[in-house]
Design a protein around this motif. Structure first.
Motif, short mmCIF file in Angstrom:
data_model
loop_
_atom_site.label_atom_id
_atom_site.label_comp_id
_atom_site.label_asym_id
_atom_site.label_seq_id
_atom_site.Cartn_x
_atom_site.Cartn_y
_atom_site.Cartn_z
N ASP A 1 0.83 -1.21 0.00
CA ASP A 1 0.00 0.00 0.00
C ASP A 1 0.86 1.26 0.00
O ASP A 1 0.63 2.17 -0.79
N THR A 2 1.86 1.29 0.89
CA THR A 2 2.72 2.48 0.93
C THR A 2 3.47 2.64 -0.38
O THR A 2 3.71 3.76 -0.84
N LEU A 3 3.83 1.52 -0.98
CA LEU A 3 4.54 1.59 -2.27
C LEU A 3 3.66 2.21 -3.33
O LEU A 3 4.07 3.11 -4.06
N CYS A 4 2.40 1.75 -3.41
CA CYS A 4 1.51 2.23 -4.46
C CYS A 4 1.01 3.64 -4.17
O CYS A 4 0.54 4.34 -5.06
N TYR A 5 1.13 4.05 -2.91
CA TYR A 5 0.67 5.37 -2.54
C TYR A 5 1.42 6.44 -3.33
O TYR A 5 0.83 7.42 -3.77
N SER A 6 2.72 6.23 -3.50
CA SER A 6 3.48 7.25 -4.22
C SER A 6 3.47 7.00 -5.72
O SER A 6 3.44 7.93 -6.50
N ASP A 7 3.51 5.76 -6.15
CA ASP A 7 3.65 5.48 -7.57
C ASP A 7 3.21 4.03 -7.78
O ASP A 7 3.82 3.11 -7.26
N SER A 8 2.11 3.84 -8.51
CA SER A 8 1.61 2.47 -8.63
C SER A 8 1.90 1.86 -9.99
O SER A 8 1.28 0.89 -10.37
N THR A 9 2.87 2.41 -10.73
CA THR A 9 3.19 1.80 -12.02
C THR A 9 3.97 0.50 -11.81
O THR A 9 4.54 0.26 -10.75
N VAL A 10 3.95 -0.30 -12.87
CA VAL A 10 4.65 -1.58 -12.78
C VAL A 10 6.15 -1.37 -12.64
O VAL A 10 6.83 -2.10 -11.90
N GLY A 11 6.67 -0.35 -13.33
CA GLY A 11 8.11 -0.09 -13.26
C GLY A 11 8.57 0.13 -11.84
O GLY A 11 9.62 -0.37 -11.42
N HIS A 12 7.77 0.87 -11.09
CA HIS A 12 8.11 1.15 -9.70
C HIS A 12 8.09 -0.14 -8.89
O HIS A 12 9.00 -0.40 -8.09
N LEU A 13 7.07 -0.94 -9.12
CA LEU A 13 6.96 -2.22 -8.42
C LEU A 13 8.16 -3.10 -8.73
O LEU A 13 8.71 -3.77 -7.84
N LEU A 14 8.62 -3.08 -9.98
CA LEU A 14 9.73 -3.93 -10.36
C LEU A 14 11.01 -3.53 -9.65
O LEU A 14 11.78 -4.38 -9.21
N ARG A 15 11.23 -2.21 -9.54
CA ARG A 15 12.42 -1.75 -8.82
C ARG A 15 12.37 -2.20 -7.37
O ARG A 15 13.38 -2.62 -6.79
N PHE A 16 11.17 -2.12 -6.79
CA PHE A 16 10.98 -2.56 -5.41
C PHE A 16 11.31 -4.04 -5.27
O PHE A 16 12.08 -4.46 -4.39
N LEU A 17 10.76 -4.85 -6.18
CA LEU A 17 11.00 -6.29 -6.10
C LEU A 17 12.46 -6.61 -6.36
O LEU A 17 13.02 -7.52 -5.75
N PHE A 18 13.07 -5.84 -7.26
CA PHE A 18 14.48 -6.07 -7.57
C PHE A 18 15.32 -5.94 -6.31
O PHE A 18 16.18 -6.78 -6.03
N SER A 19 15.05 -4.88 -5.56
CA SER A 19 15.80 -4.67 -4.33
C SER A 19 15.57 -5.82 -3.36
O SER A 19 16.51 -6.33 -2.74
N ALA A 20 14.29 -6.25 -3.24
CA ALA A 20 13.99 -7.33 -2.29
C ALA A 20 14.70 -8.62 -2.71
O ALA A 20 15.31 -9.30 -1.88
N VAL A 21 14.66 -8.92 -4.00
CA VAL A 21 15.27 -10.17 -4.48
C VAL A 21 16.78 -10.13 -4.32
O VAL A 21 17.40 -11.12 -3.93
N CYS A 22 17.38 -8.94 -4.57
CA CYS A 22 18.84 -8.84 -4.47
C CYS A 22 19.31 -9.12 -3.06
O CYS A 22 20.40 -9.64 -2.86
N HIS A 23 18.51 -8.71 -2.08
CA HIS A 23 18.96 -8.88 -0.71
C HIS A 23 18.42 -10.16 -0.07
O HIS A 23 18.40 -10.28 1.14
N MET A 24 17.98 -11.07 -0.91
CA MET A 24 17.50 -12.36 -0.40
C MET A 24 18.62 -13.06 0.36
O MET A 24 19.76 -13.09 -0.08
N ASP A 25 18.27 -13.61 1.50
CA ASP A 25 19.27 -14.27 2.33
C ASP A 25 19.71 -15.57 1.67
O ASP A 25 18.90 -16.44 1.39
N MET A 26 21.01 -15.69 1.39
CA MET A 26 21.48 -16.87 0.66
C MET A 26 21.57 -18.09 1.57
O MET A 26 21.60 -19.22 1.09
N LYS A 27 21.65 -17.87 2.86
CA LYS A 27 21.78 -19.03 3.75
C LYS A 27 20.47 -19.80 3.82
O LYS A 27 20.43 -21.01 3.62
N SER A 28 19.38 -19.06 4.10
CA SER A 28 18.10 -19.75 4.17
C SER A 28 17.58 -20.03 2.76
O SER A 28 16.92 -21.03 2.53
N GLY A 29 17.90 -19.14 1.83
CA GLY A 29 17.49 -19.37 0.45
C GLY A 29 16.07 -18.98 0.15
O GLY A 29 15.53 -19.33 -0.89
#
Lengths: 414, 540
Positions: free
Chosen positions: A255-283
């Motif tokens: 919700d907070t993400l879409c509050y400022s910008d709900s385009t797909v491009g914005h969502l993708l950047r958000f997901l990119f950051s989340a995926v990049c920092h995925m914990d490699m130990k737990s996987g």
């Protein structure tokens, strides 16, 4: 490489998906009333019925205009091989007529195995284009012109647009012009003679709705079972992810993400950051990944810059603020120094530095873009005399001062 | 001596050379060999034989551990696509250095272009293409670029061609080498394009087309094997354009905190105890002014020498007593240095290599007062007079010229002064403020020449004789044969930025000039000529 570690492989798969717009927008291609189906209908009907057409794809950046168009063209090229040739132009690169025609000629030559001459003049190229249009029309071959950043082609005399659309008025030619623009008023930019030759078809691309967004999240993040990953890992990953997606906290983040910008491009950047920092130990992806991704893409550059300021730089900002409160119409380094001296006289602070030191701090503030020169007037003046203005609000300054660890300015009654 | 300073200096020299000639510093023979053989391979797109481990990387940048790990996470495992990154943060926070070192650690192919050295679109385009085509300018090709490329459309076509062939050969490379890895071989089939100092592009002529092009380059190319990294001193919100662009992923480098700075300065110290006690004294007061490493290190260098003066042996570990003694020794110098601009020029275009004279004269132009009473650059006498007359013309109101320079010489000034003090206080204050706001005034050429003639003719006589020479001054100017020389001097003063040429006056149509020298500077010049400047200066 990397076959040993399923987590790393999963990461690569997810990153590949996030960087591949056609994968992301393929989700919406199934539904009958999507832009995909509409666009496909328009182009395929003009291909099969051998007529000329033009259409504009409008919508904000990051809504998949180009991705959908590419998908449609790819699909049509498969359905009607040898009946379509696609010419792609970009307003950022080819807004100049000469350049655009050269590029059209180059791509046409490439497409039809002809020899392209770099030395060909503007006239040669436009003659070539016209004869190619005629030849292709006779061979029942449609040329699709894709004009990305369409608004930039509408600058100046619009000669290219006129030439293209005028050539399409004849019976022999067979072409489709697809304009893509993030300016919703792109068709209003056209000259009268161009506009009258343009068929006013417009497709509007909007940010996805909430339901679509949730479908999109699952579409992107869930790993498919038929990949090379071990089955038990995939199952565990997907189960954990579905758990997160259903979590109320996660919905709050979205919700907070879409509050400022709900385009797909914005969502993708958000997901990119989340995926990049995925914990490699737990996987596995965790809720923390998503939570921490939010502040990393929603940055507040002015507040960050304020936090970086040294004490002296903060003094200068406060002086400027005080001058602003006094409602002087102009403010420059000299008047700031006067105010600085008066603060020093009134409060007997320990931070009173020489003028040249202050001037350097002032220049640092200019570099940090917290203040800027008022206008381009007085270019010949040295820095001290050019009028400046504050680029941050009172509220921001106050917040910045409060968050500063050893803030000395609190005593200044600002 | 200061560790962070040495990579700083290294960085300045190796920034470009580290990418165009990857091993020029490390092994001169090897680079010579590659120069001679002219045949570069794809393995030249990284730092060859310079692998560093992650621990080394993190240790060499104190206070940047989190950022390094974040960047490595974003760059991701081998062969993983990446969205464009935008790394920003203020000057000397280690942005470029860290990114280049990370690539050294990851050993992946990249191209590096700084928008300082690539000062226009054509140079930028050709520099990228040269690196991708593995082309190096040298004698045999007449220092020409591999491709001539001016237009953005040509650039994108050539770039696509270059990248495709490069990526193909990278793929072949991976296939050949199989699983065995050698240190000189690049990893993966991704190619990264690094654009440094992007904020400078905003000042370019064609910035309105180049900036959107660079930001949209990833979408235009549509090649997942390409990663784009922008490095900039200013935040993404300062790059505005009409219809926006595909926003890159922001990564922020904050300024170093005081603790970080202590770690940075403590690195590679010969005598850590001594330096630590020195930092205890200086770091806190200096951090109140600036936290930039480059400025601090230049300020600390002479201070530390001063600090060490009383000690004979630099290896000694200072006792409490000694520390107190050293403190009282250094104390006066700290406050002195605090109020001086460190000698690092703030403008990036003033290179540190500029000779001392030039730097000082630049300092003066920025209104920096020097404690020395002599001017340390050479200037002809007539140029000095011209400088003074320009200063007078800028400071004095034009209406007062007649009374200041007419037959009575400077004697009238006192009366004027009294008259101005009779004005109401309010009026005086607003006038003063106006002067502060408006700065030096502009003047036409004729007025400058008239004042010049007046003051040179005065100067021909000693000030004592001045009263006797009433009447004849206005007529006796320097002979007109000198006039062309004077104009020449004027233009050289203009090009030295002592006098700026303003726009033409809308009414008269003639060019107007403005003097930019500070009062201290003008007084100093006047003193060197023994010219009584203050007498002619109108004070409100």
């Amino acid at each position: 490489m990397g076959h040993e570690n399923p987590a790393e492989q999963a990461k690569i798969i997810l990153r590949t998906r996030l960087c591949n717009p056609s994968f992301i927008f393929s989700l919406f291609s199934q539904s009958p009333d999507s832009n995909y189906s509409k666009l496909k209908y328009i182009i395929s009907s003009s291909v099969t019925e051998a007529c000329n057409n033009s259409v504009l794809l409008l919508g904000p950046r990051g809504c998949g205009k180009v991705a959908v168009l590419e998908q449609v063209l790819e699909e049509l090229l498969k359905e009607h091989p040898d009946m379509i040739s696609v010419i792609k132009l970009n307003g950022l690169l080819h807004s100049d007529n000469n350049c655009a025609l050269k590029e059209i000629a180059r791509q046409l030559c490439l497409e039809h195995q002809l020899l392209f001459s770099k030395m060909a003049s503007f006239d040669d190229n436009s003659q070539f284009l016209l004869s190619m249009l005629r030849e292709c029309g006779l061979a029942h071959k449609t040329i699709v012109f894709v004009l990305d950043e369409f608004d930039l082609f509408a600058q100046g005399k619009q000669l290219l647009l006129y030439n293209l659309l005028d050539a399409m008025q004849s019976v022999t030619s067979q072409a489709v012009v697809v304009g893509v623009s993030c300016r919703l008023d792109a068709d209003q930019l056209l000259e009268k003679r161009v506009r009258s030759r343009f068929s006013h078809r417009k497709l509007l691309f909007l940010p996805p709705s909430r339901e679509d967004l949730e479908r999109l999240l699952e579409h992107i993040l869930l790993l498919s079972t038929d990949s090379s990953l071990p089955d038990d890992y995939t199952a565990a990953f997907n189960a954990k992810l579905l758990n997160i997606l259903a979590d109320d906290k996660f919905k709050g983040v979205i919700d907070t993400l879409c509050y400022s910008d709900s385009t797909v491009g914005h969502l993708l950047r958000f997901l990119f950051s989340a995926v990049c920092h995925m914990d490699m130990k737990s996987g596995f992806l965790s809720l923390e990944n998503f939570k921490s991704a939010l502040p990393s893409i929603q940055r507040q550059p002015k507040l960050e810059a304020l936090k970086d300021c040294s004490v002296l730089e903060l003094y200068i900002l406060v002086c400027m603020k005080r001058l602003e409160v006094k409602e002087l119409e102009l403010c420059n380094f000299n008047s700031i120094m006067k105010e600085y001296k008066s603060i020093h006289d009134a409060f007997q602070t320990s931070d009173y530095y020489a003028r040249n030191v202050c001037l350097r701090a002032f220049e640092h503030l200019l570099q940090r873009a917290l203040i800027s020169f008022d206008d381009n007037r007085g270019q010949g003046h040295s820095t001290e005399f050019r009028p400046v203005k504050l680029l941050i609000s009172w509220h921001e300054l106050h917040q910045g001062l409060k968050s500063y660890r050893s803030c000395p300015v609190r005593s200044l009654g600002v | 001596m200061v560790k962070e300073e040495s990579p700083q200096i290294n960085r300045r020299t190796t920034r470009l050379s580290s990418c165009t000639t990857p091993n020029s510093k490390a092994s001169p023979e090897a680079s010579k060999a590659t120069n001679r053989s002219h045949s570069l391979s794809i393995n030249d797109l990284n730092f060859r034989n310079e692998y560093i481990t992650l621990d080394e990387l993190i240790n060499s940048f104190p206070g940047r551990r989190a950022k390094i790990i974040e960047l490595i996470n974003l760059l991701g495992p081998l062969n993983s696509p990446i969205t464009p990154l935008f790394v920003y943060g203020s000057a000397s926070t280690g942005k470029t250095n860290i990114i280049l070192q990370i690539f050294k650690h990851l050993n992946r192919p990249f191209t590096y272009c700084s928008c300082i050295t690539c000062y226009n679109p054509r140079v930028l385009f050709e520099s990228i293409l040269n690196q991708l085509f593995l082309h190096r300018k040298n004698e045999s090709n007449g220092y020409l670029s591999s491709k001539r490329c001016e237009k953005p459309s040509d650039f994108v076509n050539l770039l696509r061609e270059a990248l495709t062939s490069l990526i193909d050969s990278l793929k072949g490379n991976v296939g050949k080498s199989g699983s065995k890895k050698s240190s000189s071989q690049v990893n993966g089939k991704m190619v990264y394009l690094i654009f440094d100092n992007l904020e400078l592009v905003r000042e370019w002529d064609k910035s309105s087309t180049i900036l959107p092009l660079l930001f949209n380059l990833y979408n235009i190319l549509k090649m997942p094997e390409v990663g784009i990294i922008f490095v900039s001193k200013s935040s993404p919100d300062t790059f505005q354009s009409d219809t926006g662009y595909a926003e890159p992923f922001p990564i922020y480098f904050p300024d170093y905190t005081e603790d970080d700075l202590r770690h940075i300065f403590m690195k590679n110290q010969a005598n850590p105890k001594l330096y630590s006690s020195f930092l205890d004294l200086v770091l806190r007061p200096f951090c109140r002014i600036t936290r930039r490493v480059d400025e601090l290190s230049t300020a600390f260098l002479p201070l530390f020498k001063k600090y060490c003066e009383p000690i004979g042996d630099l290896g000694t570990v200072p006792s409490e007593d000694m520390k107190r003694k050293l403190f009282s020794h250094i104390q006066p110098f700290i406050s002195l240095t605090l109020n001086e601009t460190f000698s690092v020029p703030s403008q990036p275009f003033v290179k540190a290599s500029a000779n001392k004279d030039r730097r000082k004269s630049i300092k003066k132009m920025f209104g920096v007062s020097e404690s020395l009473d002599v001017i340390d650059f050479h200037m002809s006498t007539s140029a000095k007079y011209l400088l003074i007359s320009a200063f007078l013309a800028s400071r004095n109101p034009a209406t007062l010229d007649a009374s200041l320079f007419d037959s009575t010489g400077g004697s009238d000034i006192r009366k004027r002064k009294r008259k101005s003090s009779e004005r109401s206080k309010d009026q005086k204050e607003t006038k003063e403020l106006e002067l502060l706001m408006k700065g030096p005034g502009t003047f036409p050429l004729e007025r400058l020449l008239a004042i010049f003639q007046c003051i040179t003719s005065v100067a021909e006589y000693s000030p004592v004789d001045e009263e006797l020479q009433n009447g004849g001054l206005g007529l006796e100017g320097p002979d007109s044969g000198l006039m062309s020389d004077i104009l020449l001097q004027l233009s050289s003063l203009c090009s030295a930025n002592f006098i700026t040429k303003g726009g033409s006056c809308p009414l008269e149509g003639s060019t107007r000039y403005r003097s930019t020298v500070s009062e201290d500077m003008a007084l100093k010049v006047a003193r060197s000529l023994k010219f009584p400047l203050s007498k002619y200066l109108f004070r409100r």
